[in-house]
Scaffold this motif. Structure first.
Motif, PDB file in Angstrom:
ATOM      1  N   ALA A   1       1.090  -1.167  -0.029  1.00 25.59           N
ATOM      2  CA  ALA A   1       0.025   0.086  -0.104  1.00 25.59           C
ATOM      3  C   ALA A   1       0.862   1.387   0.096  1.00 25.59           C
ATOM      4  CB  ALA A   1      -0.877  -0.127   1.204  1.00 25.59           C
ATOM      5  N   ASP A   2       1.723   1.354   1.014  1.00 28.28           N
ATOM      6  CA  ASP A   2       2.830   2.319   0.748  1.00 28.28           C
ATOM      7  C   ASP A   2       3.499   2.667  -0.413  1.00 28.28           C
ATOM      8  OD1 ASP A   2       2.155   3.014   3.208  1.00 28.28           O
ATOM      9  OD2 ASP A   2       3.912   1.769   4.365  1.00 28.28           O
ATOM     10  N   LEU A   3       3.807   1.607  -1.287  1.00 25.50           N
ATOM     11  CA  LEU A   3       4.404   1.534  -2.881  1.00 25.50           C
ATOM     12  C   LEU A   3       3.680   2.272  -3.594  1.00 25.50           C
ATOM     13  CD1 LEU A   3       6.557  -1.679  -2.689  1.00 25.50           C
ATOM     14  CD2 LEU A   3       7.394   0.818  -2.464  1.00 25.50           C
ATOM     15  N   MET A   4       2.171   1.820  -3.586  1.00 25.12           N
ATOM     16  CA  MET A   4       1.248   2.207  -4.396  1.00 25.12           C
ATOM     17  C   MET A   4       1.099   3.704  -4.023  1.00 25.12           C
ATOM     18  SD  MET A   4       0.602  -0.213  -6.313  1.00 25.12           S
ATOM     19  CE  MET A   4      -0.964   0.875  -7.353  1.00 25.12           C
ATOM     20  N   TRP A   5       0.848   4.119  -2.921  1.00 28.44           N
ATOM     21  CA  TRP A   5       0.605   5.699  -2.528  1.00 28.44           C
ATOM     22  C   TRP A   5       1.934   6.346  -3.198  1.00 28.44           C
ATOM     23  CZ3 TRP A   5       3.152   9.627  -0.313  1.00 28.44           C
ATOM     24  CH2 TRP A   5       2.413  10.905   0.146  1.00 28.44           C
ATOM     25  N   SER A   6       3.184   6.067  -2.938  1.00 34.15           N
ATOM     26  CA  SER A   6       4.344   6.693  -3.439  1.00 34.15           C
ATOM     27  C   SER A   6       4.116   6.843  -4.984  1.00 34.15           C
ATOM     28  CB  SER A   6       5.692   6.176  -3.021  1.00 34.15           C
ATOM     29  OG  SER A   6       5.729   6.197  -1.549  1.00 34.15           O
ATOM     30  N   LEU A   7       3.840   5.775  -5.499  1.00 35.77           N
ATOM     31  CA  LEU A   7       3.836   5.732  -6.955  1.00 35.77           C
ATOM     32  C   LEU A   7       2.757   6.561  -7.505  1.00 35.77           C
ATOM     33  CD1 LEU A   7       4.342   4.162  -9.808  1.00 35.77           C
ATOM     34  CD2 LEU A   7       2.481   2.682  -9.228  1.00 35.77           C
ATOM     35  N   GLY A   8       1.497   7.002  -6.636  1.00 35.85           N
ATOM     36  CA  GLY A   8       0.641   7.929  -7.111  1.00 35.85           C
ATOM     37  C   GLY A   8       0.858   9.464  -7.026  1.00 35.85           C
ATOM     38  N   PHE A   9       1.636   9.758  -5.814  1.00 34.97           N
ATOM     39  CA  PHE A   9       1.541  11.017  -5.251  1.00 34.97           C
ATOM     40  C   PHE A   9       3.102  11.423  -5.084  1.00 34.97           C
ATOM     41  CE2 PHE A   9      -2.505   9.434  -3.769  1.00 34.97           C
ATOM     42  CZ  PHE A   9      -3.414  10.459  -4.092  1.00 34.97           C
ATOM     43  N   ASN A  10       4.070  10.695  -5.405  1.00 34.15           N
ATOM     44  CA  ASN A  10       5.557  11.114  -5.479  1.00 34.15           C
ATOM     45  C   ASN A  10       5.952  11.126  -6.687  1.00 34.15           C
ATOM     46  OD1 ASN A  10       8.130  11.618  -4.941  1.00 34.15           O
ATOM     47  ND2 ASN A  10       8.244  10.508  -2.987  1.00 34.15           N
ATOM     48  N   ARG A  11       6.084  12.308  -7.475  1.00 39.01           N
ATOM     49  CA  ARG A  11       6.476  12.333  -8.982  1.00 39.01           C
ATOM     50  C   ARG A  11       7.926  12.076  -8.763  1.00 39.01           C
ATOM     51  NH1 ARG A  11       3.318  16.864 -12.182  1.00 39.01           N
ATOM     52  NH2 ARG A  11       1.458  15.840 -12.333  1.00 39.01           N
ATOM     53  N   VAL A  12       8.621  12.508  -7.785  1.00 36.65           N
ATOM     54  CA  VAL A  12       9.979  12.279  -7.939  1.00 36.65           C
ATOM     55  C   VAL A  12      10.604  10.908  -7.695  1.00 36.65           C
ATOM     56  CG1 VAL A  12      12.250  12.782  -6.421  1.00 36.65           C
ATOM     57  CG2 VAL A  12      10.479  14.618  -6.608  1.00 36.65           C
ATOM     58  N   LEU A  13       9.809  10.210  -6.858  1.00 34.81           N
ATOM     59  CA  LEU A  13      10.281   8.640  -7.003  1.00 34.81           C
ATOM     60  C   LEU A  13       9.287   7.723  -7.974  1.00 34.81           C
ATOM     61  CD1 LEU A  13      11.059   8.246  -3.136  1.00 34.81           C
ATOM     62  CD2 LEU A  13      12.617   8.661  -4.797  1.00 34.81           C
ATOM     63  N   GLY A  14       8.424   8.176  -8.503  1.00 31.65           N
ATOM     64  CA  GLY A  14       7.640   7.345  -9.265  1.00 31.65           C
ATOM     65  C   GLY A  14       8.176   6.404 -10.372  1.00 31.65           C
ATOM     66  N   GLY A  15       9.336   6.808 -10.902  1.00 29.75           N
ATOM     67  CA  GLY A  15      10.059   5.825 -11.795  1.00 29.75           C
ATOM     68  C   GLY A  15      10.613   4.593 -10.958  1.00 29.75           C
ATOM     69  N   TYR A  16      11.163   4.974  -9.818  1.00 26.62           N
ATOM     70  CA  TYR A  16      11.914   3.954  -8.973  1.00 26.62           C
ATOM     71  C   TYR A  16      10.881   3.152  -8.425  1.00 26.62           C
ATOM     72  CZ  TYR A  16      16.060   6.604  -9.446  1.00 26.62           C
ATOM     73  OH  TYR A  16      17.376   7.420  -9.823  1.00 26.62           O
ATOM     74  N   VAL A  17       9.632   3.706  -8.094  1.00 31.56           N
ATOM     75  CA  VAL A  17       8.549   2.704  -7.492  1.00 31.56           C
ATOM     76  C   VAL A  17       8.006   1.881  -8.679  1.00 31.56           C
ATOM     77  CG1 VAL A  17       6.385   2.515  -6.407  1.00 31.56           C
ATOM     78  CG2 VAL A  17       8.261   4.331  -5.680  1.00 31.56           C
ATOM     79  N   ALA A  18       8.169   2.148  -9.888  1.00 25.38           N
ATOM     80  CA  ALA A  18       7.315   1.440 -10.888  1.00 25.38           C
ATOM     81  C   ALA A  18       8.485   0.320 -11.265  1.00 25.38           C
ATOM     82  CB  ALA A  18       7.196   2.506 -12.282  1.00 25.38           C
ATOM     83  N   ASP A  19       9.754   0.718 -11.230  1.00 28.65           N
ATOM     84  CA  ASP A  19      10.579  -0.338 -11.252  1.00 28.65           C
ATOM     85  C   ASP A  19      10.426  -1.333 -10.226  1.00 28.65           C
ATOM     86  OD1 ASP A  19      11.459   1.078 -13.339  1.00 28.65           O
ATOM     87  OD2 ASP A  19      13.425   1.770 -12.582  1.00 28.65           O
ATOM     88  N   VAL A  20      10.359  -1.203  -8.938  1.00 28.32           N
ATOM     89  CA  VAL A  20      10.026  -2.212  -8.024  1.00 28.32           C
ATOM     90  C   VAL A  20       8.783  -3.033  -8.087  1.00 28.32           C
ATOM     91  CG1 VAL A  20       9.769  -2.270  -5.403  1.00 28.32           C
ATOM     92  CG2 VAL A  20      11.461  -0.598  -6.220  1.00 28.32           C
ATOM     93  N   MET A  21       7.644  -2.304  -8.305  1.00 25.48           N
ATOM     94  CA  MET A  21       6.595  -2.802  -8.987  1.00 25.48           C
ATOM     95  C   MET A  21       6.697  -3.968 -10.058  1.00 25.48           C
ATOM     96  SD  MET A  21       4.774  -1.706  -6.540  1.00 25.48           S
ATOM     97  CE  MET A  21       2.899  -2.241  -7.009  1.00 25.48           C
ATOM     98  N   GLY A  22       7.525  -3.502 -11.003  1.00 25.67           N
ATOM     99  CA  GLY A  22       7.801  -4.496 -12.268  1.00 25.67           C
ATOM    100  C   GLY A  22       8.515  -5.670 -11.746  1.00 25.67           C
ATOM    101  N   LEU A  23       9.440  -5.577 -10.876  1.00 25.64           N
ATOM    102  CA  LEU A  23      10.316  -6.535 -10.424  1.00 25.64           C
ATOM    103  C   LEU A  23       9.410  -7.513  -9.417  1.00 25.64           C
ATOM    104  CD1 LEU A  23      13.396  -4.820  -9.265  1.00 25.64           C
ATOM    105  CD2 LEU A  23      13.442  -6.312 -11.426  1.00 25.64           C
ATOM    106  N   LEU A  24       8.535  -7.000  -8.771  1.00 24.08           N
ATOM    107  CA  LEU A  24       7.550  -7.681  -8.044  1.00 24.08           C
ATOM    108  C   LEU A  24       6.515  -8.562  -8.917  1.00 24.08           C
ATOM    109  CD1 LEU A  24       6.458  -5.356  -5.214  1.00 24.08           C
ATOM    110  CD2 LEU A  24       8.238  -7.349  -5.103  1.00 24.08           C
ATOM    111  N   ARG A  25       5.971  -8.052 -10.038  1.00 28.98           N
ATOM    112  CA  ARG A  25       5.509  -8.998 -10.763  1.00 28.98           C
ATOM    113  C   ARG A  25       6.178  -9.869 -11.591  1.00 28.98           C
ATOM    114  NH1 ARG A  25       3.102  -3.632 -12.029  1.00 28.98           N
ATOM    115  NH2 ARG A  25       4.419  -3.712 -13.700  1.00 28.98           N
ATOM    116  N   LYS A  26       7.376  -9.410 -11.659  1.00 31.39           N
ATOM    117  CA  LYS A  26       8.226 -10.418 -12.516  1.00 31.39           C
ATOM    118  C   LYS A  26       8.702 -11.712 -11.545  1.00 31.39           C
ATOM    119  CE  LYS A  26      12.557 -10.932 -15.074  1.00 31.39           C
ATOM    120  NZ  LYS A  26      13.881 -10.183 -15.424  1.00 31.39           N
TER     121      LYS A  26
END
Length: 987
Positions: free
Chosen positions: A958-983
């Motif tokens: 939930a914290d990662l999703m919040w950062s993905l939606g509301f933190n434009r600075v770290l959004g790209g890094y959080v998206a990488d983490v979510m991609g690694l989790l799905r993989k």
């Protein structure tokens, strides 16, 4: 060796012969305050930040540099010394002379008098001969009012100048008056030189006769006026100048002769002179420098090195005192490479502290032949040094008393450690120390000494040195110094020691190509580091995150975390929680305005709208011109680019009110004349005016008004417009009602066909719902482009009751409020309904607004002529810190990088645990024990997807999703983490 006067002079030769005053020990603000107070007391102008070549000169640094070079007088006497100082202040070398003079002037105006009192302890000369004059010459210490003025006059006379000051009207220039007889003349500053007279030789006889003189007696010498140039007196023709004709040679001057003193003519005086000459020769021979004396000897650096290696306590004390001073003041310029054996001597002296605790005296072997216990390998380092330290015999040390000699020894060892620490801060010196094997042994030995309050400072110096030199070392997991640093983190409670050790470990092989794998880190160290994340200490937390980032980059290290994650003895649960918390560290709320729907310009109404009945009733009760003016306000509006013909406006006015004026009512008001009516238009609408458009046929228009799409009432409130569009019709109902409830009743009765209960019943006046729940497939909503009840809509009950409830969605309140979110309905008083080009929720295209029930694009109707304002949405983002380039920075960046390492390496670590290809190290009292009891915690039974779900599920996700939606600075890094989790989960 005893300290002689020459030794004392050599001590003062440090920093080119200057002992710096106490004022330079102050910080910058205190120094500037003291300097400003001095100028205020002296009554001079003080410039705290002089500028040379657009660069601000720091006065304290300039003061220190000038004193180190000998002071103002010495620098002024030395050739190009000011130019060298200008180069130290990074001034342009192309104009070095000019900038050097400006730098000298800045010192002269602000620091020269302060130097005399602060450094030389003398009273500075008055400002009239110091600050008020230019920075010329030197000798400030000897300058007085009398000596400076006399020296100035003497210099002027010696250079041919008359003086410094301009003579006033009462003073006379120092020139010879004609006929003064002095025979001397001088050249004044403001007086032209005497006129030159060309020499003309006398061609006649120089003999004078009585007739020539004109006297009957013998000739007498004639007194001629004396001029600045010699003249010749001779008999000349009448045309010769008078000065030449009257020339008379000067009378001869008597020659004074002095006899030579000799025994024959003055024997007494002769022997006195001989005796004086002999006494002078003896005195000169007595003062002659003896062989071997009078030389400066070695410089301060060579002397300190030799004194340190001499073994004489007094000389070593002298050397360490000045080395500390040199390392503090000139540590950025002092290089070990320029002074060979100095680093070795310091290391050897520091190693001597071991003899205070163990019965040993280390000796460094550079031949690799000495294998004794007290020998250190100076070429390759000593293997097993940590274990050897444990075998050394201890010495009983008194905790309460110590001798004076031991106390001095401890202080001097700390000075040696401080010197090496200060010099190691420069990268060149750190690289030099990293190549010395004895330095590595020195760090291992000192950090292995017992815990003693007297060694705390020395150990901190050694940790600082380790932090600077580990960048150039590759340290395997069994390296003694590496194990000591880890043990210090594990057992110490000193924040400074823990922080320095963490940094030293994180910097291992930083400047090399080898990777720092951080292997064999005890789990107790990881547990402590995870707990440190709870502290509100940004510096310590930043160091811990750097350590964990490098640690989690290795899959085998992540396997250790997985192994101990379910062990209740080690509290690793806060790790993921704190990493997610740090994702929001230093966040700042930033509000942005996002466009949800673009503005659509409206289209002018094709026809003038009909007046609602209630408004018409109010207008018929008014007299002219109030009635026509009110009608214009309710039906028309200002628009700078629109126009209407005067005849069309007049005919609309006639068509509306003529039937009511000629209805057989003699008291009804008549219509206004056309001219007066058109004139009132410009009164009602300020920006409207009557114009004539010339052409083949002249056209009379009203520029600046147009018909409204929806009329307004007398209170300037818009009517609610019925947008119900009958089947097979291209036009809507366009009935105007003043209240929302009236519009609702209109739709139910007129378009849906729901009647009210007749009189005589208990529910009289209410809606008849007898057939409200009867399913009728032909029921549809024909409001604007609503297709809620279109044919083919699944799972929707088509009844009159459901349609009546649905109609409420299109009816706004009497006081509508602007919505920030678009909806799938068109309110009755909306500026523009949703069309095929309208964006749906969240900015996406909704298919319901793009095609009709038959799947074909919707046709444009007159409803689309209404305009719509742009719809915006204010969104708050919580951005974390960035650097000067706009990239993420700070603790939040390191935290997301650690989470990315975990998401990438947890599947790999799970495979290592299942295969048993990882060594788990357990901390114990006897050392490190390797064990492989995976079954005790059932860690090998989980696959990578299960471990990812355990670490990243729940609140972490939930914290990662919040950062993905509301933190434009770290959004790209959080998206990488979510991609690694799905993989990793195989999704």
């Amino acid at each position: 060796m005893p300290h002689s006067n020459q030794a004392e002079e050599a001590i003062e030769e440090l920093d080119n012969g200057v002992n710096l005053p106490p004022s330079l020990q102050l910080n910058h603000d205190a120094f500037m305050t003291q300097l400003a107070a001095f100028h205020k007391e002296r009554g001079t102008t003080f410039d705290p930040a002089p500028r040379v070549n657009n660069k601000t000169i720091e006065l304290q640094k300039l003061y220190r540099s000038v004193l180190i070079d000998g002071g103002y007088d010495q620098v002024s006497r030395t050739q190009k010394a000011w130019r060298k100082l200008a180069h130290e202040f990074h001034l342009d070398a192309k104009n070095g002379a000019a900038y050097a003079h400006q730098l000298k002037t800045a010192y002269y105006k602000n620091l020269a008098a302060f130097e005399i009192r602060d450094h030389h302890n003398k009273t500075p000369p008055p400002r009239t001969i110091l600050e008020d004059l230019t920075a010329r010459g030197g000798d400030l210490l000897k300058r007085t009012v009398e000596s400076y003025r006399q020296a100035t006059v003497d210099d002027a006379e010696a250079s041919g100048e008359e003086g410094i000051t301009t003579p006033n009207g009462g003073d006379k220039m120092d020139v010879d008056e004609p006929g003064s007889g002095t025979g001397r003349s001088t050249r004044g500053l403001r007086q032209a030189p005497p006129q030159r007279v060309l020499f003309q030789p006398d061609l006649s006889s120089s003999r004078q006769t009585r007739m020539a003189t004109g006297h009957g007696h013998s000739p007498q010498p004639t007194t001629a006026p004396t001029s600045a140039y010699p003249s010749v007196t001779t008999t000349v023709p009448t045309a010769m100048p008078h000065s030449i004709a009257n020339y008379e040679p000067r009378p001869p001057m008597p020659l004074t002769l002095r006899g030579v003193v000799a025994p024959a003519n003055n024997s007494t005086r002769f022997y006195q002179q001989v005796a004086q000459s002999q006494r002078g020769q003896k005195r000169k021979a007595k003062d002659m420098t003896k062989p071997g004396c009078g030389y400066d000897g070695p410089n301060i650096y060579v002397r300190t090195l030799q004194s340190l290696r001499s073994g004489i306590p007094a000389e070593q004390e002298y050397a360490l005192h000045h080395l500390v001073k040199i390392s503090h003041e000139r540590g950025d310029k002092f290089r070990f490479e320029a002074f060979p054996n100095l680093a070795e001597a310091l290391a050897e002296y520091i190693l001597g502290i071991t003899s205070e605790y163990y019965d040993i005296k280390w000796k460094i072997d550079y031949m690799e032949t000495d294998k004794s216990i007290d020998a250190l390998d100076g070429l390759n380092g000593t293997p097993g040094l940590r274990e050897r330290m444990k075998l050394l015999p201890r010495i009983d040390v008194a905790d309460d008393l110590e001798t004076k000699e031991k106390s001095i020894h401890f202080e001097k060892v700390k000075e040696a450690g401080l010197t090496m620490r200060n010099l190691s801060l420069m990268e060149d010196n750190a690289r030099y120390l990293s190549d010395m094997a004895e330095v590595r042994d020195m760090l291992t030995v000192v950090l292995s000494l017992p815990d003693d309050a007297r060694l705390v400072e020395l150990k901190h110096y050694m940790m600082d040195i380790a932090e600077m030199v580990t960048r150039f070392w590759v340290m395997p997991q069994d390296d003694p110094l590496y194990r000591i640093l880890l043990d210090e983190i594990n057992r110490s409670s000193d924040r400074g020691a823990i922080l320095t050790c963490i940094r030293a470990i994180c910097r291992i092989s930083m400047n090399l190509k080898d990777n720092n794998n951080l292997q064999s880190v005890p789990i107790t160290v990881i547990e402590k580091l995870a707990n440190y994340l709870l502290l509100q200490d940004e510096e310590l937390v930043g160091a811990v995150l750097d350590f964990l980032y490098q640690y989690t980059a290795v899959p085998s290290n992540v396997a250790i975390l997985l192994f101990y994650s379910n062990n209740p003895k080690y509290r690793l649960a806060p790790l993921m929680k704190e990493l997610c918390r740090l994702l929001r560290y230093g966040e700042v709320e930033v509000q942005t305005k996002s466009l949800l729907q673009q503005a659509v310009p409206d289209v002018p109404a094709k026809d003038i709208p009909e007046v609602p009945n209630d408004l018409l009733g109010q207008l018929l009760q008014m007299d002219e011109p109030e009635r026509s003016n009110t009608w214009l306000k309710c039906v028309f509006e200002e628009h700078k680019d629109s126009e209407i013909t005067q005849i069309a406006l007049w005919q609309a006015y006639q068509a509306r009110f003529t039937p009511y004026s000629n209805a057989g009512n003699p008291n009804a008001p008549g219509l206004l004349p056309a001219a007066e009516f058109i004139k009132n238009v410009s009164v009602i609408f300020v920006n409207a005016n009557a114009q004539v458009v010339n052409g083949q046929t002249s056209k009379f228009i009203i520029k600046g008004i147009r018909a409204r799409q929806t009329p307004i009432n007398t209170r300037l409130q818009p009517y609610f417009r019925c947008l119900w569009q009958a089947p097979n019709s291209s036009k809507s109902c366009n009935a105007f009602l003043q209240k929302a409830e009236d519009l609702y009743n209109h739709i139910l009765t007129t378009h849906i066909g729901i009647a009210r209960v007749p009189e005589g019943s208990e529910s009289a006046g209410k809606w008849d719902h007898s057939d409200a729940h009867v399913v009728n497939p032909s029921i549809e909503c024909h409001w604007a482009h609503c297709h809620r009840f279109a044919h083919g809509t699944p799972r929707l009950q088509k009844t009159k009751g459901a349609l009546a409830k649905h109609i409420r969605m299109h009816i706004p309140s009497n006081t509508p409020t602007k919505s920030t979110q678009p909806s799938n309905r068109t309110p009755a008083n909306a500026t523009r309904p949703f069309t095929p080009n309208t964006l749906g929720p969240h900015g996406s295209h909704d298919p319901r607004f793009l095609v009709g029930a038959d799947g074909q694009p919707l046709a444009r109707t007159e409803i689309d002529d209404l305009g719509r304002e742009a719809v915006y949405q204010n969104v708050s983002y919580f951005n974390t810190p960035i650097d000067e380039h706009g990239d993420p920075a700070g603790l939040s960046l390191t935290a997301i990088l650690i989470l990315r390492n975990l998401a990438r390496n947890i599947p790999k670590a799970a495979d290592l645990l299942q295969s048993g290809d990882v060594e788990i190290e357990k901390a114990s009292d006897t050392g490190l024990e390797k064990w492989f009891d995976f079954a005790s915690y059932n860690v090998g039974a989980k696959n990578g997807a299960e471990w990812l779900e355990e670490f990243f599920g729940g609140d972490v996700g939930a914290d990662l999703m919040w950062s993905l939606g509301f933190n434009r600075v770290l959004g790209g890094y959080v998206a990488d983490v979510m991609g690694l989790l799905r993989k990793g989960k195989g999704e």
